[in-house]
Motif scaffolding. Structure first.
Motif, mmCIF file in Angstrom:
data_model
loop_
_atom_site.group_PDB
_atom_site.id
_atom_site.type_symbol
_atom_site.label_atom_id
_atom_site.label_comp_id
_atom_site.label_asym_id
_atom_site.label_seq_id
_atom_site.Cartn_x
_atom_site.Cartn_y
_atom_site.Cartn_z
ATOM 1 N N CYS A 134 56.506 26.700 -9.682
ATOM 2 C CA CYS A 134 56.878 26.700 -11.241
ATOM 3 C C CYS A 134 57.063 25.243 -11.940
ATOM 4 O O CYS A 134 58.390 24.459 -11.481
ATOM 5 C CB CYS A 134 57.515 27.366 -11.891
ATOM 6 S SG CYS A 134 58.308 27.389 -13.658
ATOM 7 N N SER A 136 56.921 23.764 -14.904
ATOM 8 C CA SER A 136 58.202 23.794 -16.460
ATOM 9 C C SER A 136 57.255 25.036 -17.249
ATOM 10 O O SER A 136 56.003 25.462 -16.061
ATOM 11 C CB SER A 136 57.230 22.776 -17.487
ATOM 12 O OG SER A 136 55.121 23.163 -17.747
ATOM 13 N N ASN A 138 57.635 28.532 -18.193
ATOM 14 C CA ASN A 138 57.991 30.010 -17.254
ATOM 15 C C ASN A 138 56.695 31.403 -16.816
ATOM 16 O O ASN A 138 55.673 31.550 -17.874
ATOM 17 C CB ASN A 138 59.269 30.585 -17.339
ATOM 18 C CG ASN A 138 59.166 31.084 -18.999
ATOM 19 O OD1 ASN A 138 58.399 32.059 -19.522
ATOM 20 N ND2 ASN A 138 60.520 30.714 -19.412
ATOM 21 N N ARG A 140 56.587 35.780 -15.415
ATOM 22 C CA ARG A 140 56.639 36.819 -14.497
ATOM 23 C C ARG A 140 54.999 36.884 -13.463
ATOM 24 O O ARG A 140 53.912 36.656 -13.545
ATOM 25 C CB ARG A 140 56.524 38.323 -15.576
ATOM 26 C CG ARG A 140 57.203 38.928 -14.531
ATOM 27 C CD ARG A 140 57.222 40.482 -15.778
ATOM 28 N NE ARG A 140 58.840 40.057 -15.749
ATOM 29 C CZ ARG A 140 59.416 41.244 -16.663
ATOM 30 N NH1 ARG A 140 59.013 42.146 -17.124
ATOM 31 N NH2 ARG A 140 61.262 40.418 -16.669
ATOM 32 N N ASP A 153 60.638 36.753 -11.949
ATOM 33 C CA ASP A 153 60.554 36.035 -13.413
ATOM 34 C C ASP A 153 60.864 34.503 -12.831
ATOM 35 O O ASP A 153 61.537 34.061 -12.161
ATOM 36 C CB ASP A 153 61.186 35.947 -14.703
ATOM 37 C CG ASP A 153 61.244 37.155 -15.039
ATOM 38 O OD1 ASP A 153 59.782 37.565 -15.200
ATOM 39 O OD2 ASP A 153 61.504 37.696 -15.560
ATOM 40 N N LEU A 154 59.840 33.596 -13.085
ATOM 41 C CA LEU A 154 60.213 32.278 -12.043
ATOM 42 C C LEU A 154 60.298 31.271 -13.240
ATOM 43 O O LEU A 154 59.794 31.021 -14.397
ATOM 44 C CB LEU A 154 58.407 31.879 -11.503
ATOM 45 C CG LEU A 154 59.021 32.084 -9.857
ATOM 46 C CD1 LEU A 154 58.572 33.142 -9.464
ATOM 47 C CD2 LEU A 154 57.478 31.338 -9.337
ATOM 48 N N SER A 155 61.217 30.287 -13.389
ATOM 49 C CA SER A 155 61.425 29.410 -14.021
ATOM 50 C C SER A 155 61.427 27.848 -13.366
ATOM 51 O O SER A 155 61.295 27.819 -12.121
ATOM 52 C CB SER A 155 63.156 29.556 -14.458
ATOM 53 O OG SER A 155 63.086 30.759 -14.956
ATOM 54 N N PRO A 156 61.192 26.781 -13.739
ATOM 55 C CA PRO A 156 61.640 25.192 -13.190
ATOM 56 C C PRO A 156 62.247 25.204 -11.835
ATOM 57 O O PRO A 156 63.260 25.830 -11.722
ATOM 58 C CB PRO A 156 61.589 24.150 -14.467
ATOM 59 C CG PRO A 156 61.632 24.928 -16.008
ATOM 60 C CD PRO A 156 61.473 26.544 -15.449
ATOM 61 N N ASP A 158 61.839 27.320 -8.873
ATOM 62 C CA ASP A 158 61.534 28.621 -8.634
ATOM 63 C C ASP A 158 60.021 28.587 -7.927
ATOM 64 O O ASP A 158 59.349 28.119 -8.151
ATOM 65 C CB ASP A 158 61.761 29.775 -9.684
ATOM 66 C CG ASP A 158 62.601 30.259 -9.747
ATOM 67 O OD1 ASP A 158 64.097 29.280 -9.725
ATOM 68 O OD2 ASP A 158 63.159 30.323 -11.021
ATOM 69 N N THR A 172 52.608 34.965 -19.047
ATOM 70 C CA THR A 172 52.851 34.521 -19.576
ATOM 71 C C THR A 172 53.246 35.531 -21.172
ATOM 72 O O THR A 172 52.922 35.984 -21.281
ATOM 73 C CB THR A 172 52.106 33.081 -19.951
ATOM 74 O OG1 THR A 172 51.186 33.371 -20.375
ATOM 75 C CG2 THR A 172 52.142 32.245 -18.335
ATOM 76 N N ILE A 177 53.144 27.798 -18.455
ATOM 77 C CA ILE A 177 53.493 27.799 -17.353
ATOM 78 C C ILE A 177 52.598 26.578 -16.255
ATOM 79 O O ILE A 177 51.850 26.630 -16.753
ATOM 80 C CB ILE A 177 53.841 29.065 -16.230
ATOM 81 C CG1 ILE A 177 54.335 28.223 -15.284
ATOM 82 C CG2 ILE A 177 52.452 29.721 -16.240
ATOM 83 C CD1 ILE A 177 54.742 29.360 -14.193
ATOM 84 N N THR A 179 52.057 24.927 -12.902
ATOM 85 C CA THR A 179 52.157 24.953 -11.528
ATOM 86 C C THR A 179 52.056 24.132 -10.521
ATOM 87 O O THR A 179 50.965 23.855 -10.460
ATOM 88 C CB THR A 179 52.574 25.638 -11.421
ATOM 89 O OG1 THR A 179 50.367 26.193 -11.196
ATOM 90 C CG2 THR A 179 52.327 27.723 -12.008
#
Ligand SMILES: [Fe+2]
Length: 196
Positions: A134, A136, A138, A140, A153-156, A158, A172, A177, A179
Motif C-alpha cells: 500500500c 497511499s 487504505n 481491507r 487492513d493495509l495502510s501506507p 503495509d 476500499t 488506495i 498500490t
C-alpha cells in the motif's frame, strides 16, 4: 529517456528499502525500456489530480506516479459485465515492468494499481505469487486459506502476500488506495481471473 524512468527509479529505491519487497524477489537485472504508448483512463486523471499521502518510504513513488500518470499505458483487466461501470471509472493499473510492461523483464512483474473509495474488488486469483504494498490510502484485504477467510487492513507501507492461485479480494472504504504490486514465479505473464 522513457517517460516512466522516474517511476522505475522510485520503485527501485522503495524495493531496496522495504524488507518485505526485497525478500519477495531481487530487483530484475534485465530491464530494458519499451516504447509503450500512453493510454489514459478515467482513473489516470484521478491519480494525477488527487492528493495522495503516503509515508516517507512510499511518498517518492506516489509523487512520481502522479507526475507521470498521463504517460502510462493504463489498463483494465475486467469487463463492465464483471465489475460494473463505476468500478471501471475509478480503477486502473499499468505494468511498470514485466513481460509486457513499460520496462521489459522476464524475471518479475511490477504494477502500479489504483482503486477509488468505496469499491469492492471481488474474489479472484492468479497463478503467479503476489505481494501488494500500500503506497497511499487504505483498504481491507481478504484471502481464503483452506476454506478459512482471513482479513487485514493495509495502510501506507503495509504489505499483503498471496500464494499461487490463492483466492483474494479487496474493499476500499472512505479513501482510495494506490498500490505497488509484484508478481513472481510461474504464471508471471498471466492475468487474474474472477472466481466463478
Ligand atoms: Fe492479486
Amino acid at each position: 529517456m522513457n517517460a516512466l524512468t522516474s517511476v522505475l527509479n522510485a520503485a527501485r529505491a522503495l524495493h531496496a528499502s522495504h524488507s518485505k519487497l526485497h525478500a519477495f524477489a531481487p530487483w530484475p537485472d534485465d530491464l530494458t525500456p519499451a516504447n509503450l504508448p500512453s493510454r489514459p483512463l478515467p482513473a489516470s486523471d484521478l491519480v494525477a489530480n488527487t492528493h495522495l499521502t503516503g509515508v516517507d518510504m512510499t511518498q517518492p513513488l506516489i509523487d512520481a506516479v502522479r507526475a507521470t500518470a498521463g504517460f502510462a499505458n493504463w489498463k483494465h483487466t475486467y469487463r463492465e459485465d464483471e465489475v460494473g461501470a463505476d468500478f471501471l471509472a475509478r480503477y486502473g493499473y499499468y505494468e511498470l515492468f514485466g513481460p509486457t510492461g513499460h520496462f521489459r523483464t522476464t524475471k518479475l512483474r511490477g504494477y502500479i494499481a489504483y482503486w477509488g473509495s468505496g469499491l469492492h474488488y471481488d474474489w479472484h486469483s492468479h497463478e503467479a505469487e503476489e505481494i501488494y504494498l500500500c503506497l497511499s490510502g487504505n483498504a481491507r484485504f481478504l484471502c481464503r486459506n483452506n476454506g478459512t477467510e482471513h482479513m487485514a487492513d493495509l495502510s501506507p507501507g503495509d504489505t499483503r502476500a498471496h500464494t499461487s492461485w490463492q483466492t483474494h479480494a479487496m474493499t476500499t472504504a472512505h479513501q482510495p488506495i494506490l498500490t505497488f504490486v509484484l508478481w513472481r514465479g510461474t504464471g508471471l505473464a498471466g492475468l487474474p481471473l474472477m472466481a466463478t
